[in-house]
Scaffold this active site. Structure first.
Site, short mmCIF file in Angstrom:
data_model
loop_
_atom_site.label_atom_id
_atom_site.label_comp_id
_atom_site.label_asym_id
_atom_site.label_seq_id
_atom_site.Cartn_x
_atom_site.Cartn_y
_atom_site.Cartn_z
N GLU A 1 -12.40 -2.34 11.71
CA GLU A 1 -12.53 -1.77 10.41
C GLU A 1 -13.81 -2.25 9.62
O GLU A 1 -14.42 -1.32 9.02
CB GLU A 1 -11.10 -1.78 9.93
CG GLU A 1 -11.19 -1.50 8.46
CD GLU A 1 -9.92 -1.55 7.88
OE1 GLU A 1 -8.83 -2.06 8.39
OE2 GLU A 1 -9.37 -1.36 6.74
N GLU B 1 0.75 -1.11 -0.06
CA GLU B 1 0.05 -0.11 -0.03
C GLU B 1 0.78 1.36 -0.14
O GLU B 1 0.66 2.36 0.81
CB GLU B 1 -0.78 0.04 1.23
CG GLU B 1 -2.11 -1.08 1.12
CD GLU B 1 -3.00 -1.03 2.14
OE1 GLU B 1 -4.17 -1.66 2.08
OE2 GLU B 1 -2.71 -0.82 3.43
N ASP C 1 -8.15 -9.31 4.30
CA ASP C 1 -8.09 -8.23 5.12
C ASP C 1 -9.06 -8.20 6.03
O ASP C 1 -10.06 -7.25 6.14
CB ASP C 1 -7.92 -7.05 4.38
CG ASP C 1 -7.56 -5.66 5.11
OD1 ASP C 1 -6.85 -6.08 5.99
OD2 ASP C 1 -7.67 -4.74 4.47
#
Ligand SMILES: CO[C@H]1[C@H](O)[C@@H](O)[C@H](O)O[C@@H]1C(=O)O
Length: 744
Positions: A432, A330, A404
């Site tokens: 998240e 990322e 993820d």
């Protein structure tokens, strides 16, 4: 007057934060000041949610209370120079609060002896001589006869073992367990038990839903906040022994002198609680703060720079834990920028830390900018070739699943594939992808599912937990990391029930084989009430909460259909607007034929990363567990699942069941008002109602989106589908190219 005094004492004791005040003012207090105090604090049934699971509520059962009071008068803390005061304060606070009495700390006639094994007298040594081997943090709690009475011995090898033993002892009282004939031996199964803070230096927290970072960099090192101590205490109470202070998307500045002084101040606060400090190291730091023009791990000046930096850190913080690194993922810099491998990068840092016994936790979460054929395969493909090549003080930190932190993922295939490298688990405690701070989700259920998954690497029952603790590979350094959900919120975690996930992570870090059920019961009793009328329905609620969220967000193996960027709320129709090629179909692959990602040999073949047993079992739709169905297969809409109904029908059923489960949670919670304080009751009630609204939003948005592909009737049990359609039309975003919604 005595009754009034008792009443006031009880109420004041209930406000644990005031226990020191109690200590100072109760005895000499005249009558009118009691009344004044009562008026002032008007505390009633006051749980202070800042106290987390360390509420230390007054024991209300008169028999239990009397027994404990008789059993506990004096404690002899014989060793533990480093944290003797911490142990003594915790016992005093806990006992005063739970039993309403003061302990005396003396070596004569004590009912509890806290001492390292080497400091036991000959008789005590003999009594414990047959105990199983203790690790450095392990401890025993054992009742032994001494003269005419019984003494409870809390003993271990290290200072920290005595601290952990003390917290365990206090937990026994919190749970109203008997203190007679104790014979407990506890060894942590993992050596590094650590929180990862994704906290930035400007105090924002990446994926944080509980306010700002608790690290007040601006005022450190001058100002040591009470929160730092409470934080360390809470972590120690569940056996955590490390913390990474800064985000994996790191700023190099944390490694500058000015910041290192601040880090040292925190390390000094945490030390008596057995918490080591670690930092995320930005790979390009030699350029950004070192003035070099490269961060190439094979350059000798770069190697020198990291060695000097390590020396400087250890000079300030002799027990510094080491570095966590996110490299070439990322957009973060890493060895690949210089044509070097992950091994070359990790080993260079390992060399710098080795003289000081520091470790490198190198993350396996690599998510490149290149579009991989299947993101789930990337980490395995990149790291397997390096198995066995990392230095001894490197651990590879692997997320629980290959995508993820989704509500449900199969375990990460590196746990079965990478057998010659120490692996650390990375769980995400912050939610998240599970509703942020608005949804009540008990994560130990998710953690347990991963830890107890069978990898089959050494035959049946080769669980991920066994891989982690080194039973199968013999790995010496072991560890587990949890991405923290802690912030400046008054109750630390935003949602009052998110505290359970911090607690549960800690308990599993100590023993990855604990059950989610046992953890739920402990947490509920320690935080709210030991009354079975509360604990039973509420543990059912907690244990059902994870499946509820899976159902209303991503049932049957669906994943990553969250709204883009913030990941809160549904977004099956788009992921990465800027990336045409990464539109929704990337993760769920919905088309007129069916739904799901074919990861078998006819598709991306990610399944082959799992080894033959799993590959064989999951290569066919019929033999794949339904919870992972759409993770591994593209399934026709009318395919009949085990219950004889079509995929489409079952999809709708799961979404609806998720919503119904939230309704159940609400009705259970409505009955719990007598057991919790008013504020927590209302706050949780309001949050559950938000969760219900959002669960319907998820259900309606996803079903209506998928219906355009399935072209099948909405089952009758889905209410108000037509209204939802209007709503959906109002929020819908662009589709995958070439797909038109059926109502246009
Ligand atoms: C810290 O970055 C995070 C990023 O916010 C998050 O969306 C993703 O889950 O994973 C990244 C990672 O784990 O590195």
């Amino acid at each position: 007057m005595t009754e009034l005094k008792q009443f006031a004492e009880n109420i004041i004791i209930k406000t644990k934060s005031l226990s020191l005040v109690t200590h100072l003012i109760l005895k000499p207090m005249p009558k009118f000041s009691f009344l004044l105090l009562l008026l002032l604090f008007n505390l009633g049934n006051a749980q202070n949610t800042r106290n987390l699971w360390l509420q230390y509520d007054l024991v209300t059962d008169p028999v239990v209370l009397r027994t404990y009071k008789e059993q506990l008068n004096a404690v002899d803390i014989r060793s533990a120079a480093l944290n003797k005061q911490v142990i003594q304060d915790e016992l005093q606070t806990g006992i005063l609060s739970m039993l309403g009495k003061h302990l005396s700390f003396t070596s004569s006639n004590a009912e509890v002896v806290i001492a390292k094994l080497k400091d036991l007298d000959a008789n005590e040594k003999q009594q414990v001589s047959k105990t199983p081997k203790l690790e450095s943090d392990g401890y025993i709690i054992k009742t032994i006869p001494k003269g005419s009475k019984d003494v409870i011995l809390i003993s271990g090898l290290s200072d920290n073992s005595l601290l952990y033993g003390t917290f365990h002892f206090l937990r026994l009282l919190q749970l109203h367990e008997s203190l007679s004939d104790l014979d407990l031996v506890e060894n942590p199964k993992l050596s590094i038990r650590i929180l990862n803070h994704w906290d930035n230096l400007d105090r924002t927290v990446e994926r944080g839903y509980a306010g700002f970072s608790i690290w007040d960099w601006h005022h450190l090192p001058g100002l040591i906040k009470k929160e730092y101590i409470e934080y360390a205490r809470a972590n120690a109470s569940i056996g955590l022994n490390g913390t990474v202070l800064n985000n994996v998307n790191a700023s190099a500045y944390i490694l500058q002198d000015e910041y290192l002084d601040k880090v040292k101040a925190l390390a000094d606060v945490f030390r008596p609680y057995g918490i080591k400090v670690y930092l995320t190291a930005r790979f390009s730091a030699p350029i950004e703060i070192g003035g070099l023009d490269t961060a190439d791990p094979l350059s000798s000046e770069v190697q020198r720079w990291w060695k000097d930096k390590a020396d400087e850190i250890y000079n300030l913080i002799p027990d510094f834990g080491g570095f966590l690194v996110k490299a070439n993922s990322e957009g973060q810099p890493g060895p690949n920028n210089y044509g070097r491998s992950h091994v070359e990068g990790a080993n260079m840092l390992a060399d710098a830390l080795a003289p000081h016994q520091g470790v490198v936790m190198w993350r396996a979460f690599v998510y490149s900018d290149e579009k991989p054929e299947d993101r789930a395969k990337q980490a395995y493909t990149e790291f397997i070739p390096f198995d066995g090549e990392f230095k001894d003080n490197v651990l590879l930190q692997v997320k629980n699943g290959p995508i993820d932190f989704q509500p449900r993922e199969p375990f990460h295939p590196l746990f079965s594939g990478m057998q010659k490298t120490p692996l650390m688990m990375e769980f995400q405690i912050t939610q998240e992808y599970l509703g942020g701070m608005s949804h009540l989700v008990f994560l130990p259920q998710l953690f347990e599912e991963t830890l107890q998954s069978d990898t089959f690497i050494k035959g049946k029952n080769s669980t991920v937990s066994k891989v982690l603790v080194g039973d199968l590979s013999g790995q010496k350094v072991t560890g587990i990391a949890g991405v923290s959900n802690i912030g400046t919120a008054r109750n630390w975690t935003g949602h009052p029930f998110a505290q359970a996930n911090w607690f549960g992570f800690g308990r599993l870090a100590w023993n990855p084989d604990l059950s989610a059920k046992a953890i739920a019961e402990e947490w509920l009793k320690m935080t709210f009430s030991t009354d079975p009328d509360f604990v039973e329905p509420m543990s059912t609620l907690l244990l059902n909460s994870r499946e509820a969220v899976v159902n209303y967000m991503t049932p049957l193996g669906l994943h990553h259909i969250m709204a883009e960027g913030h990941h809160q709320g549904p977004g099956p129709w788009v992921d990465g607007l800027a990336r045409e090629d990464w539109t929704s179909v990337y993760y769920h692959k919905a088309d007129s034929l069916g739904l799901g990602f074919d990861r078998t040999a006819s598709g991306s073949d990610a399944l082959s990363q799992y080894g033959t047993e799993i590959e064989k079992a999951y290569s066919k739709i019929e033999t794949t567990p339904e919870k992972y169905l759409l993770w591994f297969h593209h399934v026709p809409w009318d395919y009949k699942l085990k219950n004889g109904h079509s995929l489409w029908y079952n999809l709708a059923r799961h979404y609806q069941d998720g919503v119904l489960k939230v309704e159940d949670m609400i009705s259970t919670w409505e009955q719990m008002q007598p057991y919790v304080d008013e504020y927590v009751f209302r706050q949780t009630q309001m949050l559950l109602n938000i969760q219900l609204k959002e669960s319907k939003w998820w259900r309606d948005a996803c079903l209506l989106y998928f219906q355009q592909f399935s072209n099948m009737e909405m089952p009758a049990f889905i209410p108000h589908a037509k209204h939802a359609l209007d709503y959906y039309k109002s929020i819908q975003r662009p589709y995958a190219p070439g797909i038109k919604p059926s109502w246009d």
